[in-house]
Design a protein around this motif. Sequence first.
Motif, PDB file in Angstrom:
ATOM      1  N   ALA A 119       0.835  -1.198   0.000  1.00 33.67           N
ATOM      2  CA  ALA A 119       0.000   0.000   0.000  1.00 33.67           C
ATOM      3  C   ALA A 119       0.873   1.254   0.000  1.00 33.67           C
ATOM      4  O   ALA A 119       0.583   2.228  -0.715  1.00 33.67           O
ATOM      5  CB  ALA A 119      -0.929  -0.006   1.211  1.00 33.67           C
ATOM      6  N   ARG A 122       2.232   2.079  -3.371  1.00 31.56           N
ATOM      7  CA  ARG A 122       1.237   2.678  -4.265  1.00 31.56           C
ATOM      8  C   ARG A 122       0.912   4.116  -3.861  1.00 31.56           C
ATOM      9  O   ARG A 122       0.128   4.792  -4.524  1.00 31.56           O
ATOM     10  CB  ARG A 122      -0.059   1.853  -4.252  1.00 31.56           C
ATOM     11  CG  ARG A 122       0.075   0.451  -4.818  1.00 31.56           C
ATOM     12  CD  ARG A 122      -1.293  -0.183  -5.018  1.00 31.56           C
ATOM     13  NE  ARG A 122      -2.053  -0.268  -3.773  1.00 31.56           N
ATOM     14  CZ  ARG A 122      -2.031  -1.313  -2.949  1.00 31.56           C
ATOM     15  NH1 ARG A 122      -1.256  -2.361  -3.227  1.00 31.56           N
ATOM     16  NH2 ARG A 122      -2.749  -1.319  -1.847  1.00 31.56           N
ATOM     17  N   GLY A 124      -0.715   4.935  -1.220  1.00 33.80           N
ATOM     18  CA  GLY A 124      -2.046   4.981  -0.642  1.00 33.80           C
ATOM     19  C   GLY A 124      -2.137   4.239   0.675  1.00 33.80           C
ATOM     20  O   GLY A 124      -1.133   4.007   1.354  1.00 33.80           O
ATOM     21  N   GLN A 125      -3.350   3.876   1.035  1.00 32.90           N
ATOM     22  CA  GLN A 125      -3.615   3.174   2.277  1.00 32.90           C
ATOM     23  C   GLN A 125      -4.397   1.902   1.961  1.00 32.90           C
ATOM     24  O   GLN A 125      -4.790   1.661   0.822  1.00 32.90           O
ATOM     25  CB  GLN A 125      -4.434   4.063   3.218  1.00 32.90           C
ATOM     26  CG  GLN A 125      -3.745   5.357   3.598  1.00 32.90           C
ATOM     27  CD  GLN A 125      -4.625   6.220   4.486  1.00 32.90           C
ATOM     28  OE1 GLN A 125      -5.837   6.030   4.556  1.00 32.90           O
ATOM     29  NE2 GLN A 125      -4.007   7.186   5.159  1.00 32.90           N
ATOM     30  N   LEU A 126      -4.590   1.093   2.990  1.00 34.13           N
ATOM     31  CA  LEU A 126      -5.430  -0.084   2.813  1.00 34.13           C
ATOM     32  C   LEU A 126      -6.858   0.361   2.514  1.00 34.13           C
ATOM     33  O   LEU A 126      -7.333   1.381   3.024  1.00 34.13           O
ATOM     34  CB  LEU A 126      -5.428  -0.949   4.080  1.00 34.13           C
ATOM     35  CG  LEU A 126      -4.084  -1.482   4.584  1.00 34.13           C
ATOM     36  CD1 LEU A 126      -4.323  -2.434   5.752  1.00 34.13           C
ATOM     37  CD2 LEU A 126      -3.303  -2.159   3.476  1.00 34.13           C
ATOM     38  N   SER A 127      -7.542  -0.413   1.700  1.00 34.10           N
ATOM     39  CA  SER A 127      -8.951  -0.135   1.436  1.00 34.10           C
ATOM     40  C   SER A 127      -9.765  -0.440   2.685  1.00 34.10           C
ATOM     41  O   SER A 127      -9.301  -1.176   3.577  1.00 34.10           O
ATOM     42  CB  SER A 127      -9.441  -1.010   0.277  1.00 34.10           C
ATOM     43  OG  SER A 127      -9.514  -2.373   0.691  1.00 34.10           O
ATOM     44  N   PRO A 128     -10.980   0.089   2.799  1.00 42.43           N
ATOM     45  CA  PRO A 128     -11.830  -0.262   3.940  1.00 42.43           C
ATOM     46  C   PRO A 128     -12.022  -1.762   4.093  1.00 42.43           C
ATOM     47  O   PRO A 128     -12.010  -2.287   5.217  1.00 42.43           O
ATOM     48  CB  PRO A 128     -13.147   0.454   3.628  1.00 42.43           C
ATOM     49  CG  PRO A 128     -12.739   1.635   2.799  1.00 42.43           C
ATOM     50  CD  PRO A 128     -11.605   1.133   1.953  1.00 42.43           C
ATOM     51  N   ALA A 129     -12.161  -2.463   2.976  1.00 47.31           N
ATOM     52  CA  ALA A 129     -12.334  -3.924   3.047  1.00 47.31           C
ATOM     53  C   ALA A 129     -11.073  -4.588   3.584  1.00 47.31           C
ATOM     54  O   ALA A 129     -11.145  -5.521   4.401  1.00 47.31           O
ATOM     55  CB  ALA A 129     -12.682  -4.477   1.663  1.00 47.31           C
ATOM     56  N   GLN A 130      -9.914  -4.130   3.139  1.00 44.44           N
ATOM     57  CA  GLN A 130      -8.663  -4.698   3.632  1.00 44.44           C
ATOM     58  C   GLN A 130      -8.461  -4.399   5.108  1.00 44.44           C
ATOM     59  O   GLN A 130      -7.959  -5.247   5.850  1.00 44.44           O
ATOM     60  CB  GLN A 130      -7.484  -4.160   2.818  1.00 44.44           C
ATOM     61  CG  GLN A 130      -7.381  -4.738   1.415  1.00 44.44           C
ATOM     62  CD  GLN A 130      -6.255  -4.110   0.620  1.00 44.44           C
ATOM     63  OE1 GLN A 130      -5.988  -2.913   0.748  1.00 44.44           O
ATOM     64  NE2 GLN A 130      -5.594  -4.910  -0.202  1.00 44.44           N
ATOM     65  N   ARG A 131      -8.849  -3.221   5.552  1.00 45.55           N
ATOM     66  CA  ARG A 131      -8.708  -2.888   6.972  1.00 45.55           C
ATOM     67  C   ARG A 131      -9.586  -3.791   7.835  1.00 45.55           C
ATOM     68  O   ARG A 131      -9.174  -4.225   8.915  1.00 45.55           O
ATOM     69  CB  ARG A 131      -9.056  -1.411   7.205  1.00 45.55           C
ATOM     70  CG  ARG A 131      -8.022  -0.456   6.628  1.00 45.55           C
ATOM     71  CD  ARG A 131      -8.406   0.996   6.895  1.00 45.55           C
ATOM     72  NE  ARG A 131      -8.209   1.355   8.286  1.00 45.55           N
ATOM     73  CZ  ARG A 131      -7.057   1.797   8.797  1.00 45.55           C
ATOM     74  NH1 ARG A 131      -5.986   1.913   8.031  1.00 45.55           N
ATOM     75  NH2 ARG A 131      -6.982   2.117  10.075  1.00 45.55           N
ATOM     76  N   GLN A 132     -10.774  -4.093   7.356  1.00 47.86           N
ATOM     77  CA  GLN A 132     -11.632  -4.994   8.108  1.00 47.86           C
ATOM     78  C   GLN A 132     -11.043  -6.396   8.150  1.00 47.86           C
ATOM     79  O   GLN A 132     -11.032  -7.058   9.201  1.00 47.86           O
ATOM     80  CB  GLN A 132     -13.024  -5.042   7.488  1.00 47.86           C
ATOM     81  CG  GLN A 132     -14.016  -5.904   8.268  1.00 47.86           C
ATOM     82  CD  GLN A 132     -14.230  -5.408   9.682  1.00 47.86           C
ATOM     83  OE1 GLN A 132     -14.629  -4.259   9.888  1.00 47.86           O
ATOM     84  NE2 GLN A 132     -13.953  -6.247  10.688  1.00 47.86           N
ATOM     85  N   ASP A 152      -4.181 -11.319  -1.777  1.00 48.32           N
ATOM     86  CA  ASP A 152      -3.936  -9.915  -2.124  1.00 48.32           C
ATOM     87  C   ASP A 152      -2.454  -9.590  -2.228  1.00 48.32           C
ATOM     88  O   ASP A 152      -2.048  -8.801  -3.098  1.00 48.32           O
ATOM     89  CB  ASP A 152      -4.562  -8.995  -1.065  1.00 48.32           C
ATOM     90  CG  ASP A 152      -6.054  -8.774  -1.275  1.00 48.32           C
ATOM     91  OD1 ASP A 152      -6.619  -9.344  -2.233  1.00 48.32           O
ATOM     92  OD2 ASP A 152      -6.650  -8.027  -0.471  1.00 48.32           O
TER      93      ASP A 152
END
Length: 300
Positions: A119, A122, A124-132, A152
């Motif tokens: 991440a 790139r 960026g940050q982890l997506s909300p789905a990845q954070r969950q 992933d």
Amino acid sequence: MKHRTAFVIPVLVGAALVARVLIPASGATEGTPPDPLSTSTASAPGTLSGPELAVVSTTTPEQAVRLALDGLGAHHGRYALAVEDLTSGRSAAYGSTTEAFTSASIIKVDILAALLLQAQDRGGQLSPAQRQLASDMIRFSDNDAAQKLWIDIGRRQGLDVANARLGLTPAHAGQKGPWGLTRTTARDQISLLKAMFTQDSPLNAASRSYVRALMRAVTAGQNWGVGAAGTPGDLPVLKNGWLPDGASQLWVVNSMGIVERAGHTLLVVVLTDDQPTREAGIALIEQTAATAVGALVRTP
């Protein structure tokens, strides 16, 4: 992978560098010569007894830890322990820190590190789905979440690329197969903890803070292990793994994390296998981690 209640059985640890625990049965599921790193279950905090009385007169961390753990006695199974004191700069080990053990669920911290590095690359940050998924994987040791994040990161190849940057050996994930059956060493786990909890890391401050928060929030019932070496009452910052070892009906039980003790901040890893039960592995980890840390922080 949920552990209900961890009870500690007193365990005796042998004088051999690669240890072996004679403890009764019970269960639940989840899923080289000595080197210069070497160390303690203590009695009540602030008291000295048995081998700890001798520890204060030793001259090196390795001697202090070895003496304390040798003094515990005999046991079944194999284990390796590594401790690094970030406050004093001292480190110690017991057993071979370069001998490989099955990772079980401590590999989930490594998967998260690889995900965070990708991440960052790139921008960026982890997506909300990845954070969950990351929260479920670390806090609850959820295997389905780990599998999705394993895909992933690019499975073993992605992990090996990340580990090269994190200072781990390529052998860490060195074979095909499920993530829980990857192999690791105590030395590599110390390197991973350094990447998680020190500034000397390819992970940025936000990523390191995120990992710490998840490891501090491990669900009740999975917060056993190296946290027993810390100050009583402190929230543990750790990840554990446990796995029945195939047809042998023996257990792999591992624990890694960071603890505070007597004004010191310490990275602690204990890897075990050939344990007769999960509870036996837990008891071995908790006693040896507490003994080693106690010995190391008392070394003059």
